[in-house]
Design a protein around this motif. Structure first.
Motif, PDB file in Angstrom:
ATOM      1  N   TYR A  16       0.858  -1.172   0.000  1.00  0.00           N
ATOM      2  CA  TYR A  16       0.000   0.000   0.000  1.00  0.00           C
ATOM      3  C   TYR A  16       0.906   1.237   0.000  1.00  0.00           C
ATOM      4  N   GLN A  20      -3.122   5.690   0.589  1.00  0.00           N
ATOM      5  CA  GLN A  20      -4.089   4.735   1.143  1.00  0.00           C
ATOM      6  C   GLN A  20      -4.107   4.811   2.658  1.00  0.00           C
ATOM      7  N   TYR A  41      -9.381  -0.567   3.211  1.00  0.00           N
ATOM      8  CA  TYR A  41      -8.243   0.001   2.480  1.00  0.00           C
ATOM      9  C   TYR A  41      -7.058  -0.968   2.383  1.00  0.00           C
TER      10      TYR A  41
END
Length: 347
Positions: A16, A20, A41
């Motif tokens: 990520y 994010q 997420y």
């Protein structure tokens, strides 16, 4: 090659980005639970909890920080890219050596104890900044082969682009050329009058074969900055045998074990001679050859910071393209030999 690991590393690779993570934190602040934000997420729950509690900053990534501060690293990469486009390519070995010298000189505090830029640092630098090794075009290894339309055309095209983009078309006083020449105390005697067929025509010369290196720099308008003299020696005492007071005003003196122009002396010349005498107008252009002392990492970085363009002459072409060789050093050598001959003829 970088070190390889035979065992499997523990932990997960971060999949990520910072955005994010920031979005997940914002969702949590708006009422979503840590667990729900983690699933929404795709961020580990512990990671999100650590950032939400303030234990770690949002922009902290996995792994140890870069050994060299990122600001210094970016300047090094910028210098390498600019110089590669100017015809002064730096090899990987040269980059590592000059990076270590630069870190020692500016006393960079690294995150590693006894840090030394090596292959592992190079591999990380490539990934972070999109660098690669390129094979330069091989256009010949002799002067005869290098003096061709393609090589010379590329040089003059680069010269024209710099002059045009920096608005130096009608400003010859801001276009400079530097080079060094070496003179021997045992000069070449000038021609003397003799009878036709005479043999063993001799001329007096010095009994010393010591050399002295002269660093000169002249602009396209004919103005010269004070020269730098490099004499043979290991300590400042080597300058005592020279009449330094009789040198041109502003002359800088230095010494080196073999009377060579080194990276350190080249940097000294750029800082204390060129920048002190080229004026405050920016940008300016400095044309030089590909000698290593002229393209040290410190000089190239300083030139970028001072808004001074550096352009290198193509290798093995200076006998035709070096302005100082064509217009200054030739007449200077004749005048030097003449002055030495007259000095030795005085009673």
């Amino acid at each position: 090659m970088p070190r390889t690991y035979t065992h499997k590393k523990r932990g997960k690779t971060m999949n990520y980005d910072t955005k994010q993570l920031a979005d997940a934190l914002k969702a949590h602040q708006n009422g979503m639970s840590i667990r729900e934000a983690s699933k929404a997420y795709n961020i580990p729950k512990s990671t999100l909890a650590d950032r939400a509690s303030g234990r770690y900053e949002v922009n902290v990534t996995h792994g140890r920080p870069c050994a060299i501060p990122i600001e210094v690293e970016k300047k090094i990469v910028e210098t390498v890219k600019v110089t590669a486009e100017s015809g002064i390519g730096i090899s990987r070995k040269q980059l590592l050596l000059r990076t270590n010298v630069l870190c020692q000189r500016i006393q960079v505090h690294t995150s590693y104890k006894n840090f030394h830029a090596g292959k592992n640092w190079w591999e990380g630098l490539k990934r972070r900044h999109g660098l690669t090794l390129r094979q330069p075009e091989r256009l010949g290894s002799t002067r005869r082969l290098m003096m061709n339309r393609e090589v010379v055309g590329k040089y003059f095209e680069a010269l024209s682009n710099i002059i045009t983009s920096s608005n130096l078309n009608d400003k010859p006083e801001f276009i400079w050329n530097c080079d060094e020449t070496r003179k021997n105390f045992e000069h070449n005697p000038v021609k003397v009058v003799s009878g036709i067929g005479a043999k063993n025509v001799c001329g007096r010369t010095s009994s010393k074969s010591t050399n002295i290196t002269i660093m000169a720099c002249v602009n396209a308008a004919g103005k010269a900055v004070p020269p730098m003299f490099i004499v043979k020696g290991k300590t400042p005492r080597s300058l005592y045998s020279f009449n330094t007071q009789a040198a041109p005003p502003g002359t800088k003196w230095s010494y080196q074990e073999k009377c060579w122009m080194t990276n350190q002396i080249g940097e000294q010349w750029f800082d204390t001679v060129f920048l002190q005498n080229c004026g405050t107008h920016r940008p300016q252009l400095l044309i030089l050859d590909g000698h290593s002392s002229h393209k040290s990492l410190a000089i190239l970085q300083r030139a970028i910071g001072e808004n001074i363009y550096i352009l290198a002459l193509p290798p093995h072409t200076t006998h035709h393209l070096q302005p100082l060789d064509k217009s200054v050093f030739g007449p200077f050598n004749k005048a030097y030999n003449s002055a030495c001959s007259e000095f030795l003829q005085d009673p």
